[in-house]
Design a protein around this motif. Sequence first.
Motif, PDB file in Angstrom:
ATOM      1  N   ALA A 159     -18.375 -17.941  -0.966  1.00 59.25           N
ATOM      2  CA  ALA A 159     -17.915 -19.377  -0.402  1.00 59.25           C
ATOM      3  C   ALA A 159     -17.007 -19.683  -1.080  1.00 59.25           C
ATOM      4  N   ILE A 160     -15.555 -20.719  -0.640  1.00 55.42           N
ATOM      5  CA  ILE A 160     -14.289 -21.201  -0.990  1.00 55.42           C
ATOM      6  C   ILE A 160     -14.026 -22.313  -1.579  1.00 55.42           C
ATOM      7  N   ALA A 161     -13.827 -22.926  -2.308  1.00 55.74           N
ATOM      8  CA  ALA A 161     -13.480 -24.464  -2.030  1.00 55.74           C
ATOM      9  C   ALA A 161     -11.707 -24.880  -2.731  1.00 55.74           C
ATOM     10  N   ALA A 162     -10.938 -25.542  -1.327  1.00 55.75           N
ATOM     11  CA  ALA A 162      -9.810 -26.004  -1.492  1.00 55.75           C
ATOM     12  C   ALA A 162      -9.660 -27.271  -2.362  1.00 55.75           C
ATOM     13  N   LEU A 163      -9.345 -27.217  -3.703  1.00 56.47           N
ATOM     14  CA  LEU A 163      -9.526 -28.272  -4.903  1.00 56.47           C
ATOM     15  C   LEU A 163      -8.107 -28.665  -4.905  1.00 56.47           C
ATOM     16  N   SER A 164      -8.063 -29.886  -5.754  1.00 56.35           N
ATOM     17  CA  SER A 164      -6.902 -30.176  -6.008  1.00 56.35           C
ATOM     18  C   SER A 164      -5.920 -29.358  -7.909  1.00 56.35           C
ATOM     19  N   SER A 165      -6.848 -28.592  -8.227  1.00 58.14           N
ATOM     20  CA  SER A 165      -6.675 -27.449  -9.207  1.00 58.14           C
ATOM     21  C   SER A 165      -5.753 -26.128  -8.842  1.00 58.14           C
ATOM     22  N   GLY A 166      -6.380 -26.016  -7.292  1.00 56.97           N
ATOM     23  CA  GLY A 166      -6.177 -24.617  -7.044  1.00 56.97           C
ATOM     24  C   GLY A 166      -7.265 -24.068  -6.347  1.00 56.97           C
ATOM     25  N   ILE A 167      -7.729 -22.489  -5.656  1.00 60.42           N
ATOM     26  CA  ILE A 167      -8.332 -22.604  -4.815  1.00 60.42           C
ATOM     27  C   ILE A 167      -9.666 -21.414  -5.265  1.00 60.42           C
ATOM     28  N   GLU A 168     -10.737 -22.221  -5.397  1.00 66.76           N
ATOM     29  CA  GLU A 168     -11.949 -21.210  -5.957  1.00 66.76           C
ATOM     30  C   GLU A 168     -13.003 -20.429  -5.193  1.00 66.76           C
ATOM     31  N   ALA A 222     -14.362 -38.700  -4.184  1.00 65.24           N
ATOM     32  CA  ALA A 222     -12.648 -39.100  -4.704  1.00 65.24           C
ATOM     33  C   ALA A 222     -12.399 -37.368  -5.249  1.00 65.24           C
ATOM     34  N   LEU A 223     -13.535 -36.411  -5.551  1.00 68.77           N
ATOM     35  CA  LEU A 223     -12.681 -35.267  -5.566  1.00 68.77           C
ATOM     36  C   LEU A 223     -13.138 -34.362  -4.842  1.00 68.77           C
ATOM     37  N   ALA A 224     -13.655 -34.097  -3.831  1.00 70.02           N
ATOM     38  CA  ALA A 224     -13.861 -33.330  -2.663  1.00 70.02           C
ATOM     39  C   ALA A 224     -12.513 -32.515  -2.133  1.00 70.02           C
ATOM     40  N   PRO A 225     -13.456 -31.043  -2.046  1.00 74.99           N
ATOM     41  CA  PRO A 225     -12.694 -30.422  -1.676  1.00 74.99           C
ATOM     42  C   PRO A 225     -11.548 -30.793  -0.760  1.00 74.99           C
ATOM     43  N   ARG A 226     -10.259 -29.997  -0.168  1.00 71.18           N
ATOM     44  CA  ARG A 226      -9.728 -30.372   1.124  1.00 71.18           C
ATOM     45  C   ARG A 226     -10.401 -29.914   2.057  1.00 71.18           C
ATOM     46  N   GLY A 279     -18.512 -33.189  -0.853  1.00 74.11           N
ATOM     47  CA  GLY A 279     -18.870 -32.011  -0.403  1.00 74.11           C
ATOM     48  C   GLY A 279     -19.508 -31.280  -1.049  1.00 74.11           C
ATOM     49  N   MET A 280     -19.987 -30.226  -0.827  1.00 73.27           N
ATOM     50  CA  MET A 280     -21.337 -28.985  -1.649  1.00 73.27           C
ATOM     51  C   MET A 280     -21.004 -28.006  -1.148  1.00 73.27           C
ATOM     52  N   VAL A 281     -21.828 -27.329  -2.560  1.00 71.01           N
ATOM     53  CA  VAL A 281     -22.178 -25.215  -2.096  1.00 71.01           C
ATOM     54  C   VAL A 281     -23.526 -25.510  -2.381  1.00 71.01           C
ATOM     55  N   ARG A 282     -24.409 -25.077  -1.403  1.00 67.40           N
ATOM     56  CA  ARG A 282     -25.592 -24.595  -1.623  1.00 67.40           C
ATOM     57  C   ARG A 282     -26.183 -23.609  -1.788  1.00 67.40           C
ATOM     58  N   THR A 323     -21.080 -31.558   3.636  1.00 73.10           N
ATOM     59  CA  THR A 323     -20.268 -32.713   3.476  1.00 73.10           C
ATOM     60  C   THR A 323     -20.884 -33.951   3.789  1.00 73.10           C
ATOM     61  N   THR A 324     -20.838 -34.907   2.994  1.00 75.01           N
ATOM     62  CA  THR A 324     -21.125 -36.273   4.033  1.00 75.01           C
ATOM     63  C   THR A 324     -20.505 -37.029   4.887  1.00 75.01           C
ATOM     64  N   ALA A 325     -19.093 -36.167   5.013  1.00 75.72           N
ATOM     65  CA  ALA A 325     -17.811 -36.871   5.671  1.00 75.72           C
ATOM     66  C   ALA A 325     -18.461 -36.722   7.094  1.00 75.72           C
ATOM     67  N   ARG A 326     -17.997 -37.961   7.792  1.00 83.58           N
ATOM     68  CA  ARG A 326     -18.983 -38.313   8.961  1.00 83.58           C
ATOM     69  C   ARG A 326     -17.567 -37.353  10.179  1.00 83.58           C
TER      70      ARG A 326
END
Length: 457
Positions: free
Chosen positions: A125-134, A150-154, A175-178, A198-201
């Motif tokens: 699972a990959i998340a593009a965070l403000s701090s970098g790719i996790e 406010a801190l959700a991945p791009r 944003g969520m990783v389940r 994600t809860t984004a519509r």
Amino acid sequence: DLVSPQARALDHDPLYIELADEQLEARINQAWYQVSEAAADGDEISSLGLPEGTRRVRFRWADGAGLEVEKTIFLPGDGAFLAWIEWDVRWQGRSLDDAAICWGPGISRSNPGDAKNRYAYRGRAIAALSSGIERYNPSKVDGDISWPAALAPRWMALDAQHFAVAMIPRQPGVGMVRRFDLASLGDSAEEQNLAIATTAREVVIFGGPKENHLLKALDQRLGVDLTSLVNWGFFGFLARPLYFALAWLERGVGNWGLAIIVITVVIKLIFFPLTQKSMVNMRRTQQRMAKLQPKVRKIKEKYRDKKDMEARRKMNEEMMALYSREGVNPMASLTGCMPMLLQLPVLYAMYTVLSVATELRGAPFFGWIHDLSAPDPYLVTPLVMGVTMLGQQLLTLTKTEDPQQKSQQRMMLMMPVMFTFFFLRLPSGLVLYWLVNNILGIGQQVLINRHAERATE
């Protein structure tokens, strides 16, 4: 429908709805939806930036008691592997804020053969965070991971070796990783137990190959960095230029296997000045030490019956004095390992390219090698590679009567056996690279031996 919502989700039903209320979630994901399909109208095309000819597929369901679900999928059909998703879950006309749209776990079923291959790629699972790719290894994720809006991945993604599914929210959302229970997934799905949500519509979904040119085009179109889906690893500073060089050569020669052969020759030429000097010095040192063996034996005979530390110290001093008078540095023989050490980062970078470059998936070489990114099905090239490596090692050896040097030589002869064992399940393209490198090394060693013999005459 007798299939539970959890089982349906675990069976990789895409875009299922997740709710805190499990009973409500079950009703939504087991419902029969009304489906309508039509061309997207002008306003939709304009607002979403979609091309003409985009199709719209709408899924609607309502229970008649105030619960309503709607999913609208826009399919551009332009070969970009994209879909625009708009969705909502409403109760009595009010959106349920805790509803999330999900994908996973994983993006494909496991290949049974990969379970026995320790080098097989395990999904992440990959998340593009403000701090970098996790990147999240399924075996190391303990519980769910979530980020507030406010801190959700791009963007978030699930990947396999050559493919990925990415969710790109177009508006703020959690944003969520389940993480799912491995026991419920089956024995062959260890790497498939993570999902993204994600809860984004409004969400853009990418589902396709991790090809460099495709991802670069998507980054420009969507303003994201999906090229980060390709993990070039620790030696990325070598792997990336190596990939681009191979791709350029492939366009010229028309075959990835031939491109690997050409790049191997180029790399050998680049390293030639560095390796030539160290290998020549090693060979000269070996020959000089071989000539000194009668004198070394006399010194050892002198102290053979003396076991005290003082006698051993004097013996070592006499031997070092002998080496000094003859101008021999016994440590110079260790420089023979330098060529191998110099090439290990390149070897690992080549392994990375063959593992992650989608363009090499299914790329044939000749004969029985139909996929350079997969192991040789008949193990022919690893065995031939082992033979060439053994031949190269034999050429580096000199006659000696010193037990210590004989022991070192036996250890060196074990290296081809070890490499052959390691390479059996590695990509055939990597084996081809090392095989050609060995053949070139044999030619270089023959020249070095002749040069060293003339120098010591």
